[in-house]
Write a protein that holds these residues in place. Sequence first.
Motif, PDB file in Angstrom:
ATOM      1  N   THR A 184      15.226   3.336  -3.902  1.00  0.00           N
ATOM      2  CA  THR A 184      14.203   2.881  -4.852  1.00  0.00           C
ATOM      3  C   THR A 184      14.021   1.375  -4.717  1.00  0.00           C
ATOM      4  OG1 THR A 184      15.791   2.475  -6.622  1.00  0.00           O
ATOM      5  CG2 THR A 184      14.817   4.679  -6.506  1.00  0.00           C
ATOM      6  N   THR A 204       5.011   6.112  -5.870  1.00  0.00           N
ATOM      7  CA  THR A 204       5.219   5.076  -6.882  1.00  0.00           C
ATOM      8  C   THR A 204       5.130   5.684  -8.278  1.00  0.00           C
ATOM      9  OG1 THR A 204       2.874   4.504  -6.957  1.00  0.00           O
ATOM     10  CG2 THR A 204       4.245   3.270  -5.422  1.00  0.00           C
ATOM     11  N   ARG A 220       7.157   1.246 -13.458  1.00  0.00           N
ATOM     12  CA  ARG A 220       8.506   0.719 -13.364  1.00  0.00           C
ATOM     13  C   ARG A 220       9.348   1.163 -14.569  1.00  0.00           C
ATOM     14  NH1 ARG A 220       8.664  -5.489 -11.917  1.00  0.00           N
ATOM     15  NH2 ARG A 220       7.323  -4.729 -10.226  1.00  0.00           N
ATOM     16  N   LEU A 276      11.159   4.417 -14.011  1.00  0.00           N
ATOM     17  CA  LEU A 276      11.992   4.584 -12.807  1.00  0.00           C
ATOM     18  C   LEU A 276      13.350   5.227 -13.111  1.00  0.00           C
ATOM     19  CD1 LEU A 276      12.498   4.190  -9.794  1.00  0.00           C
ATOM     20  CD2 LEU A 276      13.276   1.852 -10.282  1.00  0.00           C
ATOM     21  N   ALA A 307       7.148   0.853  -9.382  1.00  0.00           N
ATOM     22  CA  ALA A 307       8.401   1.007  -8.648  1.00  0.00           C
ATOM     23  C   ALA A 307       8.166   2.043  -7.557  1.00  0.00           C
ATOM     24  CB  ALA A 307       9.530   1.443  -9.573  1.00  0.00           C
ATOM     25  N   SER A 326      12.182  -1.639  -7.123  1.00  0.00           N
ATOM     26  CA  SER A 326      11.372  -1.980  -8.299  1.00  0.00           C
ATOM     27  C   SER A 326      10.804  -3.392  -8.193  1.00  0.00           C
ATOM     28  CB  SER A 326      12.191  -1.828  -9.575  1.00  0.00           C
ATOM     29  OG  SER A 326      13.315  -2.667  -9.522  1.00  0.00           O
TER      30      SER A 326
END
Lengths: 450, 450
Positions: free
Chosen positions: B362, B335, B338, B341, B289, B364
């Motif tokens: 953001t 990054t 994910r 996140l 993400a 994803s």
Amino acid sequence: MSASAGAVAGAFGTRCYNPALMPAPLVVQKFGGSSVAGADRIRRVARRIARERAAGSDLVVVVSAMGDTTDELLALAAAITDEPDSRELDVLLSTGEHQSATLLSMALHALGVPAISLTGAQAGIQTDGRYGKARIANVDPARVHDEIAAGKVVIVAGFQGQSAADIDKAETTTLGRGGSDTTAVALAARLGADRCQVFTDVKGIYTADPRIVTDARQLSVIGYEEMLELAHQGAQVMQVRAVELGWVNDVVIEVLSSFEDAPGTLIEEDPLVEQRNKVRGLAHDRNVAKITLVAVPDRPGVAYAIFAPLADAGINVDMIVQNVGHGGSTDQSFTVNRSDLARAKRIIEPIVRELGFQEMTTDSAVAKVSIVGAGIHNAPGYAARMFGTLADAGVNIEMISTSEVRITCIIAEDDVETAVRALHSAFELEKPDAVDATSGAGPGRAARAG
Amino acid sequence: MSASAGAVAGAFGTRCYNPALMPAPLVVQKFGGSSVAGADRIRRVARRIARERAAGSDLVVVVSAMGDTTDELLALAAAITDEPDSRELDVLLSTGEHQSATLLSMALHALGVPAISLTGAQAGIQTDGRYGKARIANVDPARVHDEIAAGKVVIVAGFQGQSAADIDKAETTTLGRGGSDTTAVALAARLGADRCQVFTDVKGIYTADPRIVTDARQLSVIGYEEMLELAHQGAQVMQVRAVELGWVNDVVIEVLSSFEDAPGTLIEEDPLVEQRNKVRGLAHDRNVAKITLVAVPDRPGVAYAIFAPLADAGINVDMIVQNVGHGGSTDQSFTVNRSDLARAKRIIEPIVRELGFQEMTTDSAVAKVSIVGAGIHNAPGYAARMFGTLADAGVNIEMISTSEVRITCIIAEDDVETAVRALHSAFELEKPDAVDATSGAGPGRAARAG
């Protein structure tokens, strides 16, 4: 024995008693597999423990594996091999209790109750090293004491121990089916616990199986010896070994339901035994098979030749009846667990041929029914009333055995329910007896357990 | 290192080598969760081990938990509480490997092969005590040596260790996902094993994911550094830590299929690196993400204020790109995994307000695609060809990062398959390279692993 109550956070963290005034009572609780089958039930058990702790107790909690976990692990092993290595099987089975113990500890943490799970080894349960059926040789409670002193509820994985104190030589051993009861009583004895509570899926000990006898009555108290006979004769609630261990160590065991808040049954030394002289309960057991050896040569050493190999194979022979000899031979009948029948036949068949018996017959459609009560063996009339009741109910008696506190008959399996109902009524077990009348229920009773 | 071959019974009990002539080679094998998922697969693994042993090897076998066991145990814990106590979780998870290790040992017993399962603790895997992500601090192989000397195949529960040698203080710790690879390489290093084989559900290391690129080619050899980059960038076959540990200790690791008898890929120090100068493989990773902080004040200490709290929370920040500042502020993109996140956003939001950023965005729906090959960083043309290939394929590049042996681009997740196929073709990865040509397959190759 306790505990920094002030340092504890969360909803159940604060405790009501004042440690300055008296030490916290130490309670050992054991929860069986059905009590911890699944997340919801584990959380319910955690709430019950949290309440007990909030009321001021130090707690050591012994758990079995969740629900059918042990059977599932046995099935996994059986899928690998017919004869799993016994050391490996014990390590495999012990994981079931590790899992339930950690999950219960997590559930307590989630309620804000400090807790820690210990394996049997970590809890100091030392055994004699016999895989699958280890006996507890010693309990070294140092770590348990430390964790209690640190204010934690100690969750102990039941059913297991280790064969030595030294980790390099220690092997995981299991105590056999129902071994968690034994773990709990052993810890209660060693720790000098104030109470030892065994939570199950029934409310306590009954005069007979309530699924068969609708007016079966829960007993408020039962003596160790009576409980042992009931357990031996088929009552599934408590493990025989745990009752024996409680008896030897004078641990009062309370059997009660994990699903409701109701008084259970106390198992303890019963001072009223001599006066009472009454049938206290019935037990029945369908896990029975009968083996009859026809025309056995009537000479010394024959019984040894038959029963020694069975004992070597770990097959328990229960009742033995030998008819009066006629013409140099006798008939011998005995019972084994039904699950052992096939193995027993394989062992005896060559002996039958060797010793020249006429034949071996087996019957796996039999069952045991027993009346249990301290003193009934020496009092007249109990045996006669039992046999008469069964005859009136049309139930044929195939074998009879007795002990100090028990009379057992082998009957056809199909007759079990008829027999149990008839005996329950004949001995008026639905009526409260003197023990129950004097002990009663409620707070007074709970105090007796302390 | 060996072994009383004569004392061994059963179908696979006899061993071909002559101990008087040379010591038995010691082989460490690791079988992952899919290799031991269920009784049939465990029996297949046992037969493979028995063959290796019959060929004359001493064996230490590391196993993961069966199939989805670890996920099922995590789900159990999640059903109890959102935040399971980390100590209890490690004990819970470690039972998965205990189960597979005992079952594999039983399967070997059933083949007549002497075997014993050891927990991580019993195998001497000592860790730094960090629950859920412990590092191996030491390996004390005394018990492993003893069991090998007793002629046994030693099965070790992977993924776990204990935090101290003293059982009174020792706590079970797990090594994090894929930790069984690390267990195997650590044991191979400490035992001075002749081979370290990691059995998986793929045949070895490929030039790209064969599910995406149909003519992806299996590599016969890959260097440690290249393998590390591939693993870091999303190739799931080998655990990064295990490759690092192999590199540091010079353990040649062979990755191969547990389902077929075919040569795998050797991970080893690659002497041809300097000459080769070629892309060796592609990796892609969708567990990405992107977080962008717009108009970050361009002053000292700002990066620390953002990244230190993320590091404290155990969130790994991978690529960081800072645009050239304009008017006293810059844009920063980086990054994270994910799965991290949501947590990262919760941590950064108050910092955004405090430091006066314009906004945080953001994304994803991004992914990483990487080309990996020793020497490509210093050689001209690789970066240009990568960017050109992606442009020709209509794939937009959002971020770029490089290392000595890797160039990585962040692209839209929807473009991953297009990008991987285009790059595989552009760098002619379907064609065997010099390393594969010289090493080949078959017995000669196996000898290189020794």
